[in-house]
Design an enzyme around this catalytic site. Structure first.
Site, PDB file in Angstrom:
ATOM      1  N   THR A 145       0.804  -1.224   0.000  1.00  0.00           N
ATOM      2  CA  THR A 145       0.000   0.000   0.000  1.00  0.00           C
ATOM      3  C   THR A 145       0.840   1.279   0.000  1.00  0.00           C
ATOM      4  O   THR A 145       0.292   2.372  -0.020  1.00  0.00           O
ATOM      5  CB  THR A 145      -0.950   0.030   1.212  1.00  0.00           C
ATOM      6  OG1 THR A 145      -0.182  -0.125   2.414  1.00  0.00           O
ATOM      7  CG2 THR A 145      -1.976  -1.079   1.127  1.00  0.00           C
ATOM      8  N   GLY A 146       2.160   1.141   0.018  1.00  0.00           N
ATOM      9  CA  GLY A 146       3.022   2.308  -0.056  1.00  0.00           C
ATOM     10  C   GLY A 146       3.161   2.802  -1.482  1.00  0.00           C
ATOM     11  O   GLY A 146       2.629   2.213  -2.433  1.00  0.00           O
ATOM     12  N   ARG A 174       0.508  -4.352   6.694  1.00  0.00           N
ATOM     13  CA  ARG A 174       0.148  -4.525   8.101  1.00  0.00           C
ATOM     14  C   ARG A 174      -1.348  -4.319   8.331  1.00  0.00           C
ATOM     15  O   ARG A 174      -1.962  -4.978   9.160  1.00  0.00           O
ATOM     16  CB  ARG A 174       0.958  -3.529   8.948  1.00  0.00           C
ATOM     17  CG  ARG A 174       0.762  -3.635  10.449  1.00  0.00           C
ATOM     18  CD  ARG A 174       1.848  -2.854  11.171  1.00  0.00           C
ATOM     19  NE  ARG A 174       2.005  -1.512  10.639  1.00  0.00           N
ATOM     20  CZ  ARG A 174       1.362  -0.447  11.104  1.00  0.00           C
ATOM     21  NH1 ARG A 174       0.523  -0.588  12.110  1.00  0.00           N
ATOM     22  NH2 ARG A 174       1.573   0.745  10.590  1.00  0.00           N
ATOM     23  N   ASP A 192       0.983  -8.835  10.463  1.00  0.00           N
ATOM     24  CA  ASP A 192       1.902  -8.113  11.334  1.00  0.00           C
ATOM     25  C   ASP A 192       3.226  -8.870  11.295  1.00  0.00           C
ATOM     26  O   ASP A 192       3.421  -9.843  12.013  1.00  0.00           O
ATOM     27  CB  ASP A 192       1.366  -8.052  12.765  1.00  0.00           C
ATOM     28  CG  ASP A 192       2.317  -7.323  13.708  1.00  0.00           C
ATOM     29  OD1 ASP A 192       3.348  -6.795  13.234  1.00  0.00           O
ATOM     30  OD2 ASP A 192       2.037  -7.279  14.917  1.00  0.00           O
ATOM     31  N   LYS A 211      19.988   7.059   2.882  1.00  0.00           N
ATOM     32  CA  LYS A 211      20.517   7.061   4.245  1.00  0.00           C
ATOM     33  C   LYS A 211      21.709   6.114   4.344  1.00  0.00           C
ATOM     34  O   LYS A 211      22.508   6.203   5.278  1.00  0.00           O
ATOM     35  CB  LYS A 211      19.415   6.662   5.222  1.00  0.00           C
ATOM     36  CG  LYS A 211      19.680   7.067   6.665  1.00  0.00           C
ATOM     37  CD  LYS A 211      18.475   6.813   7.550  1.00  0.00           C
ATOM     38  CE  LYS A 211      18.201   5.328   7.705  1.00  0.00           C
ATOM     39  NZ  LYS A 211      17.108   5.035   8.662  1.00  0.00           N
ATOM     40  N   TYR A 228      19.392  -0.274   7.008  1.00  0.00           N
ATOM     41  CA  TYR A 228      19.622  -0.664   5.617  1.00  0.00           C
ATOM     42  C   TYR A 228      20.757  -1.683   5.523  1.00  0.00           C
ATOM     43  O   TYR A 228      20.681  -2.644   4.759  1.00  0.00           O
ATOM     44  CB  TYR A 228      19.977   0.552   4.770  1.00  0.00           C
ATOM     45  CG  TYR A 228      18.849   1.535   4.535  1.00  0.00           C
ATOM     46  CD1 TYR A 228      17.515   1.162   4.714  1.00  0.00           C
ATOM     47  CD2 TYR A 228      19.107   2.834   4.123  1.00  0.00           C
ATOM     48  CE1 TYR A 228      16.492   2.064   4.493  1.00  0.00           C
ATOM     49  CE2 TYR A 228      18.083   3.736   3.890  1.00  0.00           C
ATOM     50  CZ  TYR A 228      16.776   3.349   4.074  1.00  0.00           C
ATOM     51  OH  TYR A 228      15.765   4.235   3.839  1.00  0.00           O
TER      52      TYR A 228
END
Length: 376
Positions: free
Chosen positions: A17-18, A45, A64, A132, A167
């Site tokens: 869903t991202g 989730r 989950d 990052k 990461y």
């Protein structure tokens, strides 16, 4: 019936869903996509939001992944089917060491469940991370002012930094399944796409801010520094990221490699501000030194009731400012003291040529957010 048995590849998109998850679903269900025809399972989730194109999924499971028992129960039935995992999920908090633990636990639970079945046909894991990797845990307040980042443009062969970084932990975890399962790592920049379910969604954050400014008749002030206003940055279009994920999943040369994934161009935030001002029919406000003292994070935290009024007036889906936006993270990025730019040379050398014009992409994604009734 022949069609039902014709799938050569079965994808599990974790974090479906991202922003990138949505783009992956759309790409994998196109009949011309490499490696297909694809059967696509989605995992997240929470249950699917109303704006999600659920008709494109062959099945969906709400899991989950921090709970190993829940993961085994819900995901176990898919273990004999999934050939490719696309990992675009994330759990975030300020403490990076906690991020290491939580994200490693999720990935380990999912991969462990799939591979524990002796019938598992899993052959590739596509892992999404980000820049990052080169900057260190910039969102951890306990490390503020202590980080030393690599000098941009960022290249994939740069050494790891001496700070905790989830990461790095995830890369090591997927590599541990090699050679029986191949992997690819996709290091994104600031992602632009359409979703109300992404932890760090800079475009939706700025879109909500712009919408509030227009609704209340306020100036659309830039909430960053003069440095970022004038210097170069890059972004990653969610569709370009999806293309690279799939390309690496079906290209032998790309196996067991890490790739930066950006649009291939650079911009200044000044130019982005012009595009956003036009997209939201707002007057372009040039940067002013006074803007350095603008408490934008506090401004956004105080706008829940205003956003409720806007949602009711325009019939939008129900979201909360604190859940759908990330002003704290955006503010950090908009105050960086170095140019946030990646090299795409390795991707091109290996044969990936996906790209997007960032300043043209932004209004397209703004319109997508409007079509989804997330913003007016």
């Amino acid at each position: 019936m022949a069609r039902a048995n014709s799938h050569t590849s079965v994808a599990l998109i974790v974090g479906v869903t991202g922003m990138v998850g949505c783009s992956l679903v759309e790409l994998l269900k196109k009949p011309t996509t490499s490696g297909g025809p694809w059967k696509v399972y989605g995992m997240a989730r929470r249950q699917l939001p109303e704006w999600f194109p659920s008709f494109l999924l062959d099945d969906f499971v709400a899991v989950d992944a921090l709970d190993n028992n829940d993961t085994i129960e819900k995901l176990g039935p898919l273990a004999p089917k999934v050939t490719h995992v696309f990992w675009v999920a994330i759990q975030l908090c300020e403490d990076e060491q906690v991020n290491v633990t939580s994200n490693s636990t999720m990935l380990n639970n999912v991969l462990g469940t799939l591979k524990s079945d002796p019938r598992s046909p899993l052959k590739h894991i596509s892992l999404q991370t980000g820049t990052k990797h080169y900057m260190g845990p910039i969102f951890d307040p306990s490390l503020a002012g202590q980080l030393v980042n690599h000098e941009p443009p960022y290249r994939e062969d740069m050494a790891r930094l001496p700070y905790p970084n989830f990461y790095y932990a995830l890369e090591d975890l997927v590599a541990s399944y090699s050679p029986s399962v191949t992997y690819s790592v996709h290091r994104s920049s600031i992602i632009i796409g359409a979703s109300s379910r992404s932890f760090h969604n800079a475009l939706l954050t700025l879109a909500v801010y712009a919408t509030i400014c227009r609704y209340q008749g306020l100036p659309f002030r830039y909430p960053g520094s003069k440095y970022t206003w004038e210097h170069f940055c890059d972004m990653s279009d969610a569709e370009v990221l999806a293309q690279q994920h799939v390309w690496a999943a079906v290209t032998d040369k790309a196996k067991n490699q890490a790739f930066n994934c950006t649009n291939g161009d650079v911009f200044t935030w000044k130019s982005v501000w012009r595009v956003l001002s036009e997209a939201f029919d707002l007057e372009f406000v040039p940067f002013d030194d006074e803007d350095e003292r603008f408490d934008w994070v506090g401004f956004m935290k105080d706008k829940e009731k205003v956003w409720e009024e806007i949602m009711e007036k325009y019939g939008l889906i129900q979201t909360r400012v604190k859940d759908a936006t990330c002003p704290e993270a955006c503010s950090i990025v908009l105050h960086l003291g170095f140019q946030h730019v990646c090299s795409m040379n390795k991707s091109r050398e290996f044969g990936f040529f996906g790209y997007a014009d960032t300043l043209k992409s932004i209004p397209i994604w703004v319109q997508r957010l409007r079509d989804m009734k997330i913003i007016p």
